[in-house]
Motif scaffolding. Structure first.
Motif, short mmCIF file in Angstrom:
data_model
loop_
_atom_site.label_atom_id
_atom_site.label_comp_id
_atom_site.label_asym_id
_atom_site.label_seq_id
_atom_site.Cartn_x
_atom_site.Cartn_y
_atom_site.Cartn_z
N ALA A 126 0.81 -1.22 0.00
CA ALA A 126 0.00 0.00 0.00
C ALA A 126 0.84 1.27 0.00
N TYR A 127 2.15 1.13 0.06
CA TYR A 127 3.00 2.28 0.28
C TYR A 127 2.90 3.32 -0.84
N LYS A 128 3.01 2.88 -2.08
CA LYS A 128 3.10 3.81 -3.19
C LYS A 128 1.90 4.75 -3.24
N ASN A 129 0.69 4.19 -3.15
CA ASN A 129 -0.51 5.02 -3.21
C ASN A 129 -0.66 5.90 -1.98
N ALA A 130 -0.32 5.35 -0.80
CA ALA A 130 -0.45 6.12 0.42
C ALA A 130 0.53 7.30 0.42
N PHE A 131 1.74 7.05 -0.02
CA PHE A 131 2.74 8.11 -0.07
C PHE A 131 2.30 9.22 -1.03
N LYS A 132 1.79 8.80 -2.19
CA LYS A 132 1.36 9.77 -3.19
C LYS A 132 0.21 10.62 -2.65
N THR A 133 -0.72 10.00 -1.94
CA THR A 133 -1.86 10.71 -1.38
C THR A 133 -1.41 11.75 -0.36
N LEU A 134 -0.57 11.33 0.58
CA LEU A 134 -0.09 12.26 1.60
C LEU A 134 0.75 13.37 0.99
N LYS A 135 1.62 13.01 0.10
CA LYS A 135 2.49 14.02 -0.50
C LYS A 135 1.66 15.07 -1.24
N SER A 137 8.93 16.44 4.40
CA SER A 137 9.90 15.73 3.58
C SER A 137 9.52 14.26 3.46
N LYS A 138 10.23 13.54 2.64
CA LYS A 138 10.00 12.11 2.49
C LYS A 138 10.15 11.40 3.83
N ARG A 139 11.14 11.80 4.59
CA ARG A 139 11.34 11.20 5.92
C ARG A 139 10.14 11.45 6.82
N HIS A 140 9.60 12.68 6.78
CA HIS A 140 8.43 13.00 7.60
C HIS A 140 7.23 12.14 7.20
N ILE A 141 7.02 12.00 5.90
CA ILE A 141 5.88 11.22 5.41
C ILE A 141 6.03 9.75 5.81
N ASN A 142 7.23 9.22 5.65
CA ASN A 142 7.47 7.82 6.01
C ASN A 142 7.27 7.58 7.50
N LEU A 178 3.52 7.45 8.08
CA LEU A 178 2.92 6.20 7.61
C LEU A 178 3.28 5.03 8.51
N GLY A 179 4.53 4.97 8.96
CA GLY A 179 4.93 3.90 9.86
C GLY A 179 4.14 3.93 11.15
N TRP A 180 3.92 5.12 11.67
CA TRP A 180 3.13 5.27 12.90
C TRP A 180 1.67 4.92 12.65
N THR A 214 4.47 10.26 18.70
CA THR A 214 3.69 11.01 17.71
C THR A 214 4.61 11.49 16.60
N PRO A 215 4.26 11.24 15.35
CA PRO A 215 5.14 11.66 14.24
C PRO A 215 5.28 13.17 14.18
N LEU A 216 6.39 13.61 13.65
CA LEU A 216 6.70 15.04 13.60
C LEU A 216 5.63 15.84 12.85
N LEU A 217 5.02 15.23 11.84
CA LEU A 217 3.99 15.94 11.08
C LEU A 217 2.82 16.40 11.94
N LEU A 218 2.62 15.74 13.06
CA LEU A 218 1.48 16.09 13.92
C LEU A 218 1.90 16.91 15.13
N GLN A 219 3.17 17.31 15.19
CA GLN A 219 3.66 18.07 16.34
C GLN A 219 3.81 19.55 16.00
#
Length: 369
Positions: free
Chosen positions: A301-310, A329-334, A337-339, A348-353
């Motif tokens: 599911a990674y490819k579609n999920a990454f594209k959606t978030l990006k 960044s890519k690192r932030h998105i990954n 998604l991992g979380w 909590t991932p950095l994107l939500l802080q």
């Protein structure tokens, strides 16, 4: 060019530090040499409080403890530009991280000036001054330094002090000055914690290709390489290359002759470390194997999920004039998604802080990933 003072003794350093302690703002920079070494070799420290521009010589001064203490004074905002490597120097040489801190490259990005703006371009944009970068490859350890080198070094804090008020005003008008302080402070996190030798294998390129048994070997080898690099002050790659560690983990040679037949190691690596490699590999504990390295990008599911978030983050970046590289960044998105795929457990991932969370949390909550 404004006058500067060259500080090369504790006698002249002490009154300067007493003056700086009364300041609300101190602009800083460092010059260092790092070619083959694990640690950067500090060659010069530049500091300016608007009154005295000082070039402090750490090669000549054997005790900088007062200066390091100054960098943690809560009443002084320390301003540096693109300071990641400076922070490494402060951590190793001073055992400190500056606080409060503002990185002007981050501040410029949040102010709508684009991502990764270099110092010369920042000065040109705000002050209309074209800087000469001809001394950027100077050997800052060699003495004496020339007048040209010293002028170059002084300019790195002189103009940053001049442009900072305008940059700060822009951020305050946008309600983003605290964002810049928050993001700058985040850069200091973890820098005073020594690397965990048992986890060094996770940073070896292509470690994800290995089985658990092979990872057990790599874990042993990578910990050894880190120890050797820190002890000898050699960059990791100058001890042994990543691809050599991977080859050893896969082939697991048990004798020196086996090592000598490998094409993946250089002659120097074989000559210096063949005996160490054999001893390490033969002593690997296979009773406690590490988990396989989880590569997020290999999930179906990674490819579609990454594209959606990006895509959603890019829209927010455009709407807010915050560079995408800074916002998500890519690192932030990954990390997000991992979380998310781990039932939202863990940190909590950095994107939500912090300021990022203010901008993107609602939008991400509505996205199917």
């Amino acid at each position: 060019m404004q006058d500067y003072v060259y500080v090369d003794s504790r006698t002249t350093l002490q009154p300067l530090l007493e003056q700086y302690r009364q300041s609300e703002l101190l602009v800083l920079d460092t010059e260092f040499v790092r070619t083959r070494t694990y640690y950067a070799r500090l060659g010069l420290i530049q500091a300016y409080d608007g009154k005295t521009l000082a070039l402090i010589d750490p090669v000549a001064i054997d005790d900088l403890s007062g200066f390091w203490q100054l960098l943690t004074a809560p009443n002084i905002t320390k301003v540096l530009h693109s300071c990641s490597e400076d922070l490494e120097v402060f951590a190793h040489d001073g055992g400190i991280q500056p606080a409060p801190l503002l990185d002007s490259q981050i501040a410029a990005g949040l102010a709508g000036n684009g991502h990764g703006l270099g110092y010369a371009k920042l000065v040109q944009q705000y002050l209309g001054v074209a800087l000469d970068k001809g001394e950027s490859r100077t050997d800052w350890i060699r003495r004496p330094l020339t007048m040209s080198q010293l002028s170059y070094a002084a300019n790195d804090v002189l103009y940053l002090y001049q442009l900072f008020p305008e940059l700060k005003q822009t951020l305050e008008q946008q309600g983003r000055y605290q964002w810049a302080l928050e993001e700058s402070a985040r850069m200091t996190k973890g820098r005073l914690t020594p690397p965990v030798r048992e986890q060094a294998y996770l940073k070896v390129k292509n470690a994800f290709q290995l089985s658990s048994t092979e990872l057990a070997v790599l874990r042993q080898l990578a910990a050894w390489r880190l120890d050797k690099a820190m002890k000898k002050d050699l960059a990791l790659g100058f001890v042994m290359k990543d691809h050599a560690l991977i080859a050893l983990a896969k082939k697991q040679p048990r004798t020196i002759n086996d090592i000598m037949r490998l094409k993946d190691l250089t002659d120097q690596e074989k000559r210096f470390y063949a005996k160490d490699m054999v001893n390490l590999i033969n002593k690997v504990d296979f009773s406690s194997l590490p988990d396989p390295v989880d590569v997020l990008a290999l999930k179906p599911a990674y490819k579609n999920a990454f594209k959606t978030l990006k895509g959603r983050l890019e829209q927010i970046a455009t709407d807010t004039a915050v560079p995408m590289e800074l916002l998500g960044s890519k690192r932030h998105i990954n990390e997000y998604l991992g979380w998310y795929w781990n039932d939202k457990s863990g940190d909590t991932p950095l994107l939500l802080q912090g300021w990022r969370g203010q901008l993107v949390a609602d939008a991400l909550a509505k996205l199917p990933v």
